[in-house]
Design a protein around this motif. Structure first.
Motif, PDB file in Angstrom:
ATOM      1  N   PRO A   1       0.820  -1.223   0.000  1.00 19.01           N
ATOM      2  CA  PRO A   1       0.000   0.000   0.000  1.00 19.01           C
ATOM      3  C   PRO A   1       0.847   1.264   0.000  1.00 19.01           C
ATOM      4  CG  PRO A   1      -0.025  -1.042   2.163  1.00 19.01           C
ATOM      5  CD  PRO A   1       0.659  -2.008   1.239  1.00 19.01           C
ATOM      6  N   GLN A   2       0.440   2.229  -0.852  1.00 17.51           N
ATOM      7  CA  GLN A   2       1.128   3.522  -0.869  1.00 17.51           C
ATOM      8  C   GLN A   2       0.799   4.330   0.382  1.00 17.51           C
ATOM      9  OE1 GLN A   2       1.742   5.411  -4.860  1.00 17.51           O
ATOM     10  NE2 GLN A   2      -0.054   4.196  -5.399  1.00 17.51           N
ATOM     11  N   ALA A   3      -0.401   4.107   0.928  1.00 14.73           N
ATOM     12  CA  ALA A   3      -0.749   4.705   2.221  1.00 14.73           C
ATOM     13  C   ALA A   3      -0.149   3.815   3.311  1.00 14.73           C
ATOM     14  CB  ALA A   3      -2.265   4.804   2.357  1.00 14.73           C
ATOM     15  N   ASP A   4       1.181   3.923   3.502  1.00 18.31           N
ATOM     16  CA  ASP A   4       1.913   2.924   4.283  1.00 18.31           C
ATOM     17  C   ASP A   4       1.745   3.081   5.785  1.00 18.31           C
ATOM     18  OD1 ASP A   4       3.360   5.226   4.539  1.00 18.31           O
ATOM     19  OD2 ASP A   4       5.185   4.450   3.625  1.00 18.31           O
ATOM     20  N   ASN A   5       1.065   4.136   6.253  1.00 16.06           N
ATOM     21  CA  ASN A   5       0.785   4.260   7.680  1.00 16.06           C
ATOM     22  C   ASN A   5      -0.530   3.599   8.075  1.00 16.06           C
ATOM     23  OD1 ASN A   5       3.102   5.537   8.527  1.00 16.06           O
ATOM     24  ND2 ASN A   5       2.315   7.595   8.170  1.00 16.06           N
ATOM     25  N   GLY A   6      -1.158   2.945   7.117  1.00 16.33           N
ATOM     26  CA  GLY A   6      -2.402   2.244   7.401  1.00 16.33           C
ATOM     27  C   GLY A   6      -3.636   3.114   7.382  1.00 16.33           C
ATOM     28  N   VAL A   7      -3.498   4.381   7.002  1.00 13.25           N
ATOM     29  CA  VAL A   7      -4.636   5.290   6.920  1.00 13.25           C
ATOM     30  C   VAL A   7      -4.592   5.994   5.560  1.00 13.25           C
ATOM     31  CG1 VAL A   7      -4.716   5.657   9.415  1.00 13.25           C
ATOM     32  CG2 VAL A   7      -3.361   7.194   7.981  1.00 13.25           C
ATOM     33  N   PRO A   8      -5.738   6.504   5.087  1.00 13.77           N
ATOM     34  CA  PRO A   8      -5.738   7.232   3.806  1.00 13.77           C
ATOM     35  C   PRO A   8      -4.868   8.473   3.872  1.00 13.77           C
ATOM     36  CG  PRO A   8      -7.974   6.712   4.542  1.00 13.77           C
ATOM     37  CD  PRO A   8      -7.066   6.420   5.697  1.00 13.77           C
ATOM     38  N   TYR A   9      -4.310   8.853   2.709  1.00 16.67           N
ATOM     39  CA  TYR A   9      -3.576  10.116   2.669  1.00 16.67           C
ATOM     40  C   TYR A   9      -4.127  11.001   1.547  1.00 16.67           C
ATOM     41  CZ  TYR A   9      -0.668   8.641  -1.346  1.00 16.67           C
ATOM     42  OH  TYR A   9      -0.224   8.243  -2.582  1.00 16.67           O
ATOM     43  N   PRO A  10      -4.247  12.311   1.811  1.00 17.74           N
ATOM     44  CA  PRO A  10      -4.843  13.227   0.838  1.00 17.74           C
ATOM     45  C   PRO A  10      -3.816  13.819  -0.120  1.00 17.74           C
ATOM     46  CG  PRO A  10      -4.515  14.362   2.896  1.00 17.74           C
ATOM     47  CD  PRO A  10      -4.039  12.948   3.111  1.00 17.74           C
TER      48      PRO A  10
ATOM     49  N   TRP B   1       0.285  18.296  -4.614  1.00 24.72           N
ATOM     50  CA  TRP B   1       0.765  18.400  -3.242  1.00 24.72           C
ATOM     51  C   TRP B   1       0.308  17.148  -2.494  1.00 24.72           C
ATOM     52  CZ3 TRP B   1      -0.785  22.443  -6.185  1.00 24.72           C
ATOM     53  CH2 TRP B   1       0.071  23.559  -6.259  1.00 24.72           C
ATOM     54  N   LEU B   2       1.239  16.222  -2.219  1.00 23.51           N
ATOM     55  CA  LEU B   2       0.939  14.963  -1.551  1.00 23.51           C
ATOM     56  C   LEU B   2       1.300  15.086  -0.070  1.00 23.51           C
ATOM     57  CD1 LEU B   2       2.039  14.338  -4.622  1.00 23.51           C
ATOM     58  CD2 LEU B   2       1.780  11.989  -3.897  1.00 23.51           C
ATOM     59  N   ALA B   3       0.427  14.588   0.784  1.00 26.99           N
ATOM     60  CA  ALA B   3       0.607  14.751   2.218  1.00 26.99           C
ATOM     61  C   ALA B   3       1.747  13.885   2.736  1.00 26.99           C
ATOM     62  CB  ALA B   3      -0.675  14.395   2.956  1.00 26.99           C
ATOM     63  N   ASP B   4       2.596  14.473   3.570  1.00 25.68           N
ATOM     64  CA  ASP B   4       3.543  13.729   4.386  1.00 25.68           C
ATOM     65  C   ASP B   4       2.894  13.547   5.754  1.00 25.68           C
ATOM     66  OD1 ASP B   4       5.604  13.437   2.559  1.00 25.68           O
ATOM     67  OD2 ASP B   4       6.416  15.418   3.019  1.00 25.68           O
ATOM     68  N   GLN B   5       2.737  12.282   6.166  1.00 25.79           N
ATOM     69  CA  GLN B   5       2.047  12.010   7.410  1.00 25.79           C
ATOM     70  C   GLN B   5       3.011  11.541   8.486  1.00 25.79           C
ATOM     71  OE1 GLN B   5      -0.970   9.556   5.350  1.00 25.79           O
ATOM     72  NE2 GLN B   5      -2.511  10.850   6.307  1.00 25.79           N
ATOM     73  N   ALA B   6       2.584  11.684   9.727  1.00 29.97           N
ATOM     74  CA  ALA B   6       3.440  11.368  10.866  1.00 29.97           C
ATOM     75  C   ALA B   6       3.612   9.864  11.008  1.00 29.97           C
ATOM     76  CB  ALA B   6       2.846  11.976  12.139  1.00 29.97           C
ATOM     77  N   ASP B   7       4.280   9.432  12.079  1.00 33.52           N
ATOM     78  CA  ASP B   7       4.586   8.022  12.284  1.00 33.52           C
ATOM     79  C   ASP B   7       3.346   7.258  12.751  1.00 33.52           C
ATOM     80  OD1 ASP B   7       4.238   8.744  14.945  1.00 33.52           O
ATOM     81  OD2 ASP B   7       6.377   8.926  15.317  1.00 33.52           O
TER      82      ASP B   7
ATOM     83  N   ARG C   1      -2.500  10.042  11.141  1.00 33.48           N
ATOM     84  CA  ARG C   1      -3.334  10.976  10.383  1.00 33.48           C
ATOM     85  C   ARG C   1      -2.824  12.419  10.441  1.00 33.48           C
ATOM     86  NH1 ARG C   1      -8.164   8.838   8.602  1.00 33.48           N
ATOM     87  NH2 ARG C   1      -8.694   6.771   9.421  1.00 33.48           N
ATOM     88  N   ARG C   2      -1.831  12.671  11.245  1.00 32.47           N
ATOM     89  CA  ARG C   2      -1.318  14.032  11.370  1.00 32.47           C
ATOM     90  C   ARG C   2      -0.409  14.357  10.185  1.00 32.47           C
ATOM     91  NH1 ARG C   2       3.138  16.449  13.899  1.00 32.47           N
ATOM     92  NH2 ARG C   2       3.807  14.439  14.763  1.00 32.47           N
ATOM     93  N   ILE C   3      -0.734  15.426   9.487  1.00 33.68           N
ATOM     94  CA  ILE C   3       0.035  15.839   8.310  1.00 33.68           C
ATOM     95  C   ILE C   3       1.167  16.760   8.752  1.00 33.68           C
ATOM     96  CG2 ILE C   3      -0.049  17.102   6.130  1.00 33.68           C
ATOM     97  CD1 ILE C   3      -2.960  16.161   5.869  1.00 33.68           C
TER      98      ILE C   3
END
Length: 266
Positions: A104-113, A142-148, A153-155
């Motif tokens: 998965p490209q959403a590798d933190n397990g949550v959707p990314y915007p 502009w692709l979101a960088d998300q936290a660990d 879900r924190r961008i």
């Protein structure tokens, strides 16, 4: 205003050829991830006057044909008609990618915007009964960088990328010379996506979409299309263990509803 499609595409030929060659060279050295997809889409160009229209679009993209989320796309834009064969446009897209597949490209397990702006040039030609359309699109993404994993879900920032898209699409009536109300037609398109700029890195080839199917003209403003679609997409991140590039090979169908309103009528 007359613009010849072949002259405009000449500058893209080398880039496209290099992208295809690069994809072929990876054929024996890549990781494949296959998905069965179902894309349910709506498109509408709503006429304001003889020159201007508002474009609205939504795509509900699913994995296992309809079983779970793949992506969500909402787009709003404007279209300017310059002549019978030339249109320009631009707009904004809000795009969300969900976790799916083995890589998965959403590798933190949550959707990314993702936020996008785009600029279009569209050229249309007739070859007997065949209506052929060339679309050239520039995108700023502009692709979101998300936290660990603790705060997935924190961008924390936005990764900016440029992309160019070229689509060739065709429409052939099955009855008569033109597509009229109550008639079927064949349609097809192929679209190539190329990333460029220093932010893209090695992932120049982004994806290719190939589609064909059958359409039905319900009325002058209403069409329904059911197409087979093949999507080949290269991930930005390599497979973590082998270091090989990851390619999605997605096959399925696309159900598209086209409905155009005419606000210019009194």
């Amino acid at each position: 205003m007359r613009i010849h499609p072949l002259r405009l595409t000449q500058s893209l030929v080398i880039t496209i050829w290099l992208a295809i060659t690069a994809g072929q060279s990876l054929a024996q050295n890549r990781v494949l991830d296959h998905q069965a997809i179902g894309w349910y889409t709506y498109n509408g160009d709503h006429k304001l006057n003889s020159r201007w229209a508002i474009h609205t679009e939504y795509q509900w993209r699913r994995i296992d044909l309809i079983g779970s989320w793949q992506q969500s796309l909402a787009r709003l834009g404007v279209v300017r008609t310059l002549s019978k064969t030339v249109k320009v446009g631009g707009g904004y897209t809000y795009f969300v990618t969900f976790p799916f597949g083995r890589y998965p490209q959403a590798d933190n397990g949550v959707p990314y915007p993702e936020h996008r702006l785009h600029e279009d040039l569209q050229l249309t030609s007739m070859y007997g009964r065949l209506k052929l359309t060339h679309r050239y699109r520039l995108e700023q993404r502009w692709l979101a960088d998300q936290a660990d994993e603790k705060s997935p879900r924190r961008i924390t920032g936005w990764n900016f990328q440029n992309r160019i898209r070229y689509q060739i699409a065709g429409e052939i009536p099955l009855e008569g010379v033109t597509v009229d109300t109550g008639e079927l037609y064949l349609n097809f398109f192929d679209e190539l996506f190329i990333g460029f700029g220093k932010e893209v890195g090695r992932n120049i080839f982004n994806q290719n979409r190939l589609s064909s199917g059958l359409g039905y003209q319900v009325s002058d403003a209403f069409q329904i299309e059911l197409n087979y679609i093949n999507q080949v997409l290269q991930h930005a991140q390599v497979e973590p263990i082998s270091g090989k590039p990851v390619f999605e090979i997605n096959n399925g169908f696309r159900l598209n509803v086209v409905y155009d309103l005419d606000f210019s009528k009194k």
